[in-house]
Design a protein around this motif. Structure first.
Motif, PDB file in Angstrom:
ATOM      1  N   LEU A  93     -16.706  49.115  27.908  1.00 51.62           N
ATOM      2  CA  LEU A  93     -15.768  50.224  28.063  1.00 51.62           C
ATOM      3  C   LEU A  93     -16.307  51.157  29.131  1.00 51.62           C
ATOM      4  O   LEU A  93     -17.434  51.648  29.023  1.00 51.62           O
ATOM      5  CB  LEU A  93     -15.601  50.987  26.749  1.00 51.62           C
ATOM      6  CG  LEU A  93     -14.776  52.284  26.803  1.00 51.62           C
ATOM      7  CD1 LEU A  93     -13.345  52.006  27.245  1.00 51.62           C
ATOM      8  CD2 LEU A  93     -14.798  52.996  25.452  1.00 51.62           C
TER       9      LEU A  93
ATOM     10  N   LEU B 238     -15.796  54.675  30.815  1.00 48.45           N
ATOM     11  CA  LEU B 238     -15.173  55.990  30.728  1.00 48.45           C
ATOM     12  C   LEU B 238     -15.275  56.637  32.104  1.00 48.45           C
ATOM     13  O   LEU B 238     -16.355  57.026  32.541  1.00 48.45           O
ATOM     14  CB  LEU B 238     -15.873  56.839  29.656  1.00 48.45           C
ATOM     15  CG  LEU B 238     -15.874  56.240  28.242  1.00 48.45           C
ATOM     16  CD1 LEU B 238     -16.658  57.134  27.289  1.00 48.45           C
ATOM     17  CD2 LEU B 238     -14.455  56.018  27.736  1.00 48.45           C
TER      18      LEU B 238
ATOM     19  N   ARG C  96     -12.517  47.341  29.619  1.00 49.03           N
ATOM     20  CA  ARG C  96     -11.455  48.334  29.581  1.00 49.03           C
ATOM     21  C   ARG C  96     -11.931  49.545  30.368  1.00 49.03           C
ATOM     22  O   ARG C  96     -13.065  50.010  30.184  1.00 49.03           O
ATOM     23  CB  ARG C  96     -11.137  48.745  28.144  1.00 49.03           C
ATOM     24  CG  ARG C  96     -10.013  49.776  28.043  1.00 49.03           C
ATOM     25  CD  ARG C  96      -9.691  50.087  26.607  1.00 49.03           C
ATOM     26  NE  ARG C  96      -8.592  51.042  26.505  1.00 49.03           N
ATOM     27  CZ  ARG C  96      -8.148  51.547  25.344  1.00 49.03           C
ATOM     28  NH1 ARG C  96      -8.709  51.163  24.211  1.00 49.03           N
ATOM     29  NH2 ARG C  96      -7.159  52.409  25.336  1.00 49.03           N
TER      30      ARG C  96
ATOM     31  N   SER D  82     -11.026  53.490  31.322  1.00 45.43           N
ATOM     32  CA  SER D  82     -10.243  54.670  30.961  1.00 45.43           C
ATOM     33  C   SER D  82     -10.399  55.705  32.064  1.00 45.43           C
ATOM     34  O   SER D  82     -11.479  56.251  32.265  1.00 45.43           O
ATOM     35  CB  SER D  82     -10.729  55.240  29.621  1.00 45.43           C
ATOM     36  OG  SER D  82     -10.004  56.397  29.267  1.00 45.43           O
ATOM     37  N   GLU D  83      -9.309  55.969  32.783  1.00 50.90           N
ATOM     38  CA  GLU D  83      -9.312  56.927  33.894  1.00 50.90           C
ATOM     39  C   GLU D  83      -8.159  57.901  33.688  1.00 50.90           C
ATOM     40  O   GLU D  83      -7.012  57.492  33.532  1.00 50.90           O
ATOM     41  CB  GLU D  83      -9.160  56.191  35.224  1.00 50.90           C
ATOM     42  CG  GLU D  83      -8.892  57.082  36.434  1.00 50.90           C
ATOM     43  CD  GLU D  83      -9.949  58.139  36.647  1.00 50.90           C
ATOM     44  OE1 GLU D  83      -9.584  59.333  36.655  1.00 50.90           O
ATOM     45  OE2 GLU D  83     -11.139  57.779  36.800  1.00 50.90           O
TER      46      GLU D  83
ATOM     47  N   ARG E  23      -6.483  51.693  32.075  1.00 53.40           N
ATOM     48  CA  ARG E  23      -5.517  52.520  31.383  1.00 53.40           C
ATOM     49  C   ARG E  23      -5.695  53.978  31.782  1.00 53.40           C
ATOM     50  O   ARG E  23      -6.829  54.453  31.940  1.00 53.40           O
ATOM     51  CB  ARG E  23      -5.679  52.379  29.860  1.00 53.40           C
ATOM     52  CG  ARG E  23      -5.401  50.973  29.332  1.00 53.40           C
ATOM     53  CD  ARG E  23      -3.933  50.610  29.447  1.00 53.40           C
ATOM     54  NE  ARG E  23      -3.639  49.284  28.942  1.00 53.40           N
ATOM     55  CZ  ARG E  23      -3.560  48.194  29.687  1.00 53.40           C
ATOM     56  NH1 ARG E  23      -3.772  48.289  30.993  1.00 53.40           N
ATOM     57  NH2 ARG E  23      -3.272  47.014  29.158  1.00 53.40           N
TER      58      ARG E  23
ATOM     59  N   ALA F 103      -5.888  57.447  30.687  1.00 49.30           N
ATOM     60  CA  ALA F 103      -6.125  58.124  29.413  1.00 49.30           C
ATOM     61  C   ALA F 103      -7.374  58.979  29.518  1.00 49.30           C
ATOM     62  O   ALA F 103      -8.262  58.722  30.335  1.00 49.30           O
ATOM     63  CB  ALA F 103      -6.294  57.113  28.274  1.00 49.30           C
TER      64      ALA F 103
ATOM     65  N   ALA G  96     -10.985  60.165  28.368  1.00 52.68           N
ATOM     66  CA  ALA G  96     -12.099  59.353  27.871  1.00 52.68           C
ATOM     67  C   ALA G  96     -12.307  59.519  26.368  1.00 52.68           C
ATOM     68  O   ALA G  96     -12.489  58.537  25.641  1.00 52.68           O
ATOM     69  CB  ALA G  96     -13.372  59.712  28.625  1.00 52.68           C
TER      70      ALA G  96
ATOM     71  N   THR H 104      -9.629  57.879  24.358  1.00 52.18           N
ATOM     72  CA  THR H 104      -9.829  56.429  24.340  1.00 52.18           C
ATOM     73  C   THR H 104     -10.821  56.036  23.260  1.00 52.18           C
ATOM     74  O   THR H 104     -10.613  55.066  22.520  1.00 52.18           O
ATOM     75  CB  THR H 104     -10.315  55.945  25.711  1.00 52.18           C
ATOM     76  OG1 THR H 104      -9.291  56.194  26.675  1.00 52.18           O
ATOM     77  CG2 THR H 104     -10.639  54.463  25.698  1.00 52.18           C
TER      78      THR H 104
ATOM     79  N   SER I 284     -10.284  53.707  19.605  1.00 51.67           N
ATOM     80  CA  SER I 284     -10.958  52.408  19.597  1.00 51.67           C
ATOM     81  C   SER I 284     -11.532  52.106  18.221  1.00 51.67           C
ATOM     82  O   SER I 284     -11.942  53.010  17.483  1.00 51.67           O
ATOM     83  CB  SER I 284     -12.083  52.382  20.640  1.00 51.67           C
ATOM     84  OG  SER I 284     -11.571  52.567  21.943  1.00 51.67           O
TER      85      SER I 284
END
Length: 285
Positions: free
Chosen positions: A76, A78, A99, A101-102, A126, A128, A130, A133, A137
């Motif tokens: 993941l 972030l 994945r 997350s930005e 995606r 979103a 951080a 996210t 999860s």
């Protein structure tokens, strides 16, 4: 989104400020992403294993060492930027599930259009926050969490607290690793507090950085590696010492002394990280 192209240089207004994509005159096919003048990412579209920024090489070294070479990981990220590390993991650990997350959707679209990454159903990007996210999860979902989140060259307050760190720990697999880019300068109050805060939930840790930054002599990036199991300190030490810009690793008693009794940060008293000094950033144009 306002956008203009000056020769090969691309300038665009994105959700979090003014983005620039600047071609690297020394490496054809390479670009630096700046946000409001602060370098955020460097990518080599022809060789994703080439990492220009020293702190990114230190994050990559930790990624290389937390599992046997080539083993797929669940990662993941972030903070996305130009997806330097996701591209690196694609190249060095094929089959990894990633994945990203930005929070800046316009930035994601700019990078997707101008610096496209290789198509891979296992790599999902995606838009979103951080922390949101993490909250969404499941427990133990990732082997590695990489945090490299900045807004206006500062890490947002809600990503510096023990409540945030507890979410990181929950989402990590039991033997998983948290890798964080911690930017700070003299007297390193933010960095010391971050080490103390993260170690409350992921107690086995080390800190990698330039000796002058670790001693509080100048502003720079430190890489925190934290887990429930011992990080690969000897191997990280060798990698840091052999870098183009050699670094040091603090662990054990040295890390205890670095922390120096710093207070744990809670949501109620969290603040954004230390801003960089004026004029520190420059980039080849």
């Amino acid at each position: 989104m306002g956008r203009r192209r000056d020769s090969d240089r691309v300038v665009a207004d994105v959700d979090t400020g003014r983005a620039e994509l600047v071609p690297d005159v020394d490496r054809p096919g390479s670009w630096t992403l700046l946000l409001d003048g602060a370098p955020q990412s460097h990518v080599d579209l022809t060789d994703p294993s080439h990492l220009e920024f020293e702190y990114v090489r230190r994050l990559a070294a930790a990624l290389d060492l937390v599992a046997p070479a080539g083993t797929p990981l669940r990662v993941l990220h972030l903070g996305g930027g130009a997806l330097t590390l996701p591209r690196y993991v694609q190249a060095t650990r094929p089959g990894s599930t990633q994945r990203v997350s930005e929070v800046d959707g316009a930035l994601v679209e700019l990078v997707r259009r101008e610096l496209p990454w290789p198509s891979d159903p296992r790599l999902r990007v995606r838009v979103a926050d951080a922390r949101a996210t993490l909250t969404s999860s499941r427990d133990g979902a990732y082997d590695v969490i990489v945090a490299d989140v900045f807004a206006g060259a500062r890490t947002p307050a809600h990503l510096t607290s023990v409540e945030y760190a507890a979410e990181v720990a929950r989402v990590l697999a039991p033997g998983g690793s948290y890798l964080a880019n911690v930017a700070d300068g003299p007297p390193l109050r933010h960095a010391r507090a971050q080490v103390a805060t993260v170690r409350t939930v992921l107690p086995r840790a080390c800190l990698v950085g330039d000796a002058a930054v670790l001693r509080g002599r100048r502003y720079g990036n430190l890489v925190l590696v934290a887990s429930r199991v011992e990080p690969p300190v000897p191997e990280l030490t060798r990698r840091a010492a052999g870098d183009w810009f050699p670094g040091r690793v603090l662990a054990g008693a040295e890390l205890d002394r670095f922390t120096g009794g710093a207070a744990v940060v809670h949501d109620a008293d969290a603040v954004d990280s230390t801003p960089p000094p004026p004029g520190i950033f420059s980039v080849k144009r």
